[in-house]
Scaffold this motif. Structure first.
Motif, mmCIF file in Angstrom:
data_model
loop_
_atom_site.group_PDB
_atom_site.id
_atom_site.type_symbol
_atom_site.label_atom_id
_atom_site.label_comp_id
_atom_site.label_asym_id
_atom_site.label_seq_id
_atom_site.Cartn_x
_atom_site.Cartn_y
_atom_site.Cartn_z
ATOM 1 N N TRP A 1 -8.575 4.978 -0.006
ATOM 2 C CA TRP A 1 -9.979 5.187 -0.354
ATOM 3 C C TRP A 1 -10.078 6.335 -1.351
ATOM 4 O O TRP A 1 -9.347 7.335 -1.242
ATOM 5 N N SER B 1 -3.826 1.417 3.466
ATOM 6 C CA SER B 1 -5.185 1.506 2.918
ATOM 7 C C SER B 1 -5.329 2.762 2.066
ATOM 8 O O SER B 1 -4.708 3.797 2.353
ATOM 9 N N ASP C 1 -3.096 9.005 8.773
ATOM 10 C CA ASP C 1 -3.628 9.099 7.424
ATOM 11 C C ASP C 1 -3.600 10.537 6.911
ATOM 12 O O ASP C 1 -3.542 11.496 7.688
ATOM 13 N N SER D 1 -2.018 -5.610 3.312
ATOM 14 C CA SER D 1 -1.392 -5.791 4.617
ATOM 15 C C SER D 1 -0.266 -6.807 4.541
ATOM 16 O O SER D 1 -0.289 -7.740 3.727
ATOM 17 N N TYR E 1 -12.160 1.275 -2.407
ATOM 18 C CA TYR E 1 -11.012 1.167 -1.525
ATOM 19 C C TYR E 1 -10.193 -0.083 -1.829
ATOM 20 O O TYR E 1 -10.675 -1.061 -2.391
ATOM 21 N N LYS F 1 -6.941 -2.269 0.380
ATOM 22 C CA LYS F 1 -6.135 -2.376 1.593
ATOM 23 C C LYS F 1 -5.166 -3.544 1.399
ATOM 24 O O LYS F 1 -5.580 -4.655 1.099
ATOM 25 N N LYS G 1 -0.658 -2.433 7.779
ATOM 26 C CA LYS G 1 -1.641 -2.306 6.702
ATOM 27 C C LYS G 1 -1.556 -0.928 6.054
ATOM 28 O O LYS G 1 -1.461 0.100 6.730
ATOM 29 N N SER H 1 -2.137 4.514 14.000
ATOM 30 C CA SER H 1 -2.470 4.796 12.609
ATOM 31 C C SER H 1 -2.294 6.279 12.295
ATOM 32 O O SER H 1 -2.421 7.138 13.165
#
Length: 231
Positions: free
Chosen positions: A133, A131, A167, A124, A120, A122, A129, A165
């Motif tokens: 993975w 990210s 994703d 920010s 991963y 990340k 942030k 958030s």
């Protein structure tokens, strides 16, 4: 799985990282009403107890382990994760976190079939942030999988934060790990976090556009976490 201080220190020495006065060793114990992994329950909507043990150096290197009860597969009742990485402040409100994690599962001789490693990164900027993975053998199914997440933290008061958030999860081979027709789904989360009585309290709402039956449904959850510093 029980991890002692001697195990952590032995692992650090094997990696060539010497424990020093400029490091922190801590444990966090979390009790949550539901263990959600990218919006999908891994405990069939039941509570989970989740302890961790973490070593963090002033130079930015870190190493830790985290565990939880699970019930997403027959005779698999425990998850233990191991991770290591490097966090650095890039200046001008920018920061970066690079690492690798290994997810392991227990309960029967077949549980280890779900084990897999993941990398991963990340990045920010202030309270925002991004990210990413990636796992080439997601949940031991033999197919690649990656997740991209954007997180925004909003400080409402001195002791209350709002975290938003979203994703996108993508399976590169849906014959290995099924998602929707195109191998993707989206997950979003709204969480309120407060510090009270020396613990961190979280109330969250998660939802997804996953079309598979009984997975990724709208879910409210509550959790409380307490951290104990050893060094």
């Amino acid at each position: 799985m029980r991890t002692t201080h001697s195990v952590i220190f032995s692992t650090l020495l094997l990696l060539g990282i010497a424990p020093s006065a400029h490091a922190n060793l801590s444990s966090t114990v979390t009790l949550t009403s539901n263990y959600l992994f990218n919006g999908i329950t891994l405990t069939q909507d039941d509570p989970a107890l989740q302890p961790s043990l973490d070593w963090v150096s002033d130079s930015g290197w870190y190493l830790g382990t985290w565990g939880s009860n699970v019930s997403f597969a027959e005779n698999t009742d425990r998850e233990v994760d191991f991770y290591t990485g490097y966090y650095t402040d890039l200046g001008n409100h920018w920061a970066m976190d690079l690492g690798i994690a290994h997810y392991t599962y227990y309960g029967s001789s077949d549980s280890s079939a779900f084990d897999y490693p993941e990398a991963y990164i990340k990045v920010s900027y202030g309270n925002t942030k991004l990210s990413y993975w990636y796992a080439k053998d997601y949940f031991g199914a033999g197919g690649g999988h990656y997740i991209v997440m954007l997180t925004q933290t909003i400080q409402l008061t001195d002791g209350l934060s709002l975290i938003l958030s979203g994703d996108r999860s993508t399976s590169t081979d849906t014959s290995k790990f099924l998602r929707d027709n195109d191998g993707t789904y989206h997950h979003w989360r709204i969480a309120l976090i407060s510090e009270w009585l020396g613990a961190k309290w979280t109330a969250a709402f998660d939802d997804t556009d996953l079309e598979l039956d009984d997975l990724g449904e709208p879910t409210f959850s509550l959790s409380v976490a307490k951290t104990f510093n050893w060094l």
